[in-house]
Design a protein around this motif. Structure first.
Motif, mmCIF file in Angstrom:
data_model
loop_
_atom_site.group_PDB
_atom_site.id
_atom_site.type_symbol
_atom_site.label_atom_id
_atom_site.label_comp_id
_atom_site.label_asym_id
_atom_site.label_seq_id
_atom_site.Cartn_x
_atom_site.Cartn_y
_atom_site.Cartn_z
ATOM 1 N N UNK A 85 0.818 -1.207 0.000
ATOM 2 C CA UNK A 85 0.000 0.000 0.000
ATOM 3 C C UNK A 85 0.856 1.263 0.000
ATOM 4 N N UNK A 86 1.938 1.273 0.794
ATOM 5 C CA UNK A 86 2.786 2.467 0.856
ATOM 6 C C UNK A 86 3.503 2.713 -0.463
ATOM 7 N N UNK A 87 4.047 1.657 -1.054
ATOM 8 C CA UNK A 87 4.733 1.824 -2.339
ATOM 9 C C UNK A 87 3.753 2.310 -3.406
ATOM 10 N N UNK A 88 2.560 1.709 -3.406
ATOM 11 C CA UNK A 88 1.549 2.111 -4.395
ATOM 12 C C UNK A 88 1.103 3.550 -4.169
ATOM 13 N N UNK A 89 1.004 3.968 -2.914
ATOM 14 C CA UNK A 89 0.580 5.339 -2.625
ATOM 15 C C UNK A 89 1.565 6.349 -3.191
ATOM 16 N N UNK A 90 2.855 6.058 -3.095
ATOM 17 C CA UNK A 90 3.866 6.948 -3.660
ATOM 18 C C UNK A 90 3.745 6.978 -5.179
ATOM 19 N N UNK A 91 3.655 5.809 -5.773
ATOM 20 C CA UNK A 91 3.576 5.726 -7.234
ATOM 21 C C UNK A 91 2.307 6.394 -7.758
ATOM 22 N N UNK A 92 1.184 6.165 -7.078
ATOM 23 C CA UNK A 92 -0.106 6.644 -7.564
ATOM 24 C C UNK A 92 -0.491 8.014 -7.015
ATOM 25 N N UNK A 93 0.368 8.615 -6.216
ATOM 26 C CA UNK A 93 0.083 9.958 -5.711
ATOM 27 C C UNK A 93 -0.300 10.855 -6.886
ATOM 28 N N UNK A 94 -1.330 11.656 -6.697
ATOM 29 C CA UNK A 94 -1.861 12.436 -7.809
ATOM 30 C C UNK A 94 -0.894 13.484 -8.334
ATOM 31 N N UNK A 95 0.094 13.839 -7.512
ATOM 32 C CA UNK A 95 1.101 14.822 -7.933
ATOM 33 C C UNK A 95 2.482 14.178 -7.793
ATOM 34 N N UNK A 96 3.501 14.760 -8.413
ATOM 35 C CA UNK A 96 4.838 14.196 -8.308
ATOM 36 C C UNK A 96 5.335 14.114 -6.865
ATOM 37 N N UNK A 97 6.103 13.073 -6.593
ATOM 38 C CA UNK A 97 6.690 12.857 -5.277
ATOM 39 C C UNK A 97 8.210 12.927 -5.394
ATOM 40 N N UNK A 98 8.822 13.765 -4.563
ATOM 41 C CA UNK A 98 10.278 13.859 -4.476
ATOM 42 C C UNK A 98 10.708 13.153 -3.193
ATOM 43 N N UNK A 99 11.580 12.159 -3.311
ATOM 44 C CA UNK A 99 12.124 11.491 -2.133
ATOM 45 C C UNK A 99 13.414 12.193 -1.728
ATOM 46 N N UNK A 100 13.474 12.632 -0.478
ATOM 47 C CA UNK A 100 14.676 13.276 0.065
ATOM 48 C C UNK A 100 15.370 12.249 0.957
ATOM 49 N N UNK A 101 16.439 11.668 0.460
ATOM 50 C CA UNK A 101 17.044 10.489 1.096
ATOM 51 C C UNK A 101 18.355 10.846 1.778
ATOM 52 N N UNK A 102 18.474 10.445 3.045
ATOM 53 C CA UNK A 102 19.742 10.575 3.753
ATOM 54 C C UNK A 102 20.063 9.252 4.441
ATOM 55 N N UNK A 103 21.325 9.044 4.748
ATOM 56 C CA UNK A 103 21.712 7.835 5.447
ATOM 57 C C UNK A 103 21.374 6.595 4.647
#
Length: 267
Positions: A85-103
């Motif tokens: 569900x979480x992976x799909x929510x990111x992919x299917x989010x109605x607007x673009x999603x930027x992942x800010x990754x650290x560590x």
């Protein structure tokens, strides 16, 4: 502790994960994250979502201790469904999603970052799937969105990691910045995206998802079937309990697994 949403400026929503000490999410955490991302994307005032995390790293995958405490398969089923569900929510989010990754960005973190539309990373970020050392399978679907096929396979089989700089060279990370500049860099990219018309950016997201060559939901669900098989066979628990360090876990043939499964299968 948990998942929170903030709006640092018009058009941009930050969804922040905070599950100390290493952001290994329990079952409820995956569902909370999915709900927060979907809600942010459905807000008509939001034109870009930034997915970020507090603490030592972006995401360490599922909470293995929660799974080890469980007597039956409920925790495994919950983790599988929650990640899905979480992976799909990111992919299917109605607007673009930027992942800010650290560590560290490991296991489930790859599912999140791999399904994001863009990645901004701190220079200390590392990415990998240690699944074979954790008695699990999955998220090769998402790692394949970050690196070429043969590199994906080698990383998967060896449980090795790659750095943000290496992914930048492959073109899957937009920019690599010092850790103290990560939030600002992610916000700057989100601001540029959010400057577009809200209706048009939603059409663009739907259009780009529609031409993807791989159905990420179906592909990941297929992988999860093998994770469940590994648990039913008993090998997953054996590897998970030793984090892949028990030499005995390397010596079992398929027939060994068959004979051992009655003893080790969860009920």
């Amino acid at each position: 502790m948990g998942v929170s949403t903030s709006v640092p400026e018009e058009g941009v929503a930050f969804v922040t994960v905070d599950f100390p000490p290493v952001n290994a999410l329990p079952v409820r955490g995956w569902y909370e994250l999915a709900a927060a991302v979907r809600a942010a994307g459905a807000d008509p005032s939001v034109r870009c979502v930034v997915l970020t995390a507090e603490g030592r790293g972006f995401n360490a995958g599922v909470d293995i201790k929660e799974m080890q405490r469980a007597d039956g398969p409920e925790a495994l089923i919950g983790a599988n469904r929650g990640c899905y569900e979480a992976f799909a929510a990111v992919y299917e989010c109605e607007v673009p999603v930027v992942a800010a990754v650290h560590g560290f960005c490991l296991g489930g973190g790859i599912g999140l970052a791999g399904n994001a539309d863009a990645i901004v990373a701190a220079d200390d970020a590392t990415f990998g799937l240690p699944e074979l050392d954790r008695g699990a399978l999955g998220a090769a679907t998402h790692l394949a969105r970050l690196v070429p096929q043969h590199l994906m396979r080698t990383l998967y089989y060896t449980s090795r990691t790659v750095t943000a700089h290496e992914l930048h060279r492959h073109g899957s990370v937009w920019s690599v910045v010092p850790r103290d500049r990560l939030t600002g860099a992610a916000l700057a990219l989100a601001r540029e995206i959010a400057a577009k018309d809200g209706y048009l950016i939603r059409l663009a997201k739907a259009a780009i998802n529609g031409i993807d060559p791989v159905d990420v939901r179906r592909s990941y669900r297929f992988e999860q079937g093998f994770t469940f098989e590994a648990n039913l066979s008993g090998v997953a628990g054996r590897v998970r309990d030793t984090f892949g360090t028990d030499p005995a876990s390397h010596s079992h043939s398929h027939s060994d697994l068959d004979s051992d499964s009655d003893k080790e299968r969860q009920t």
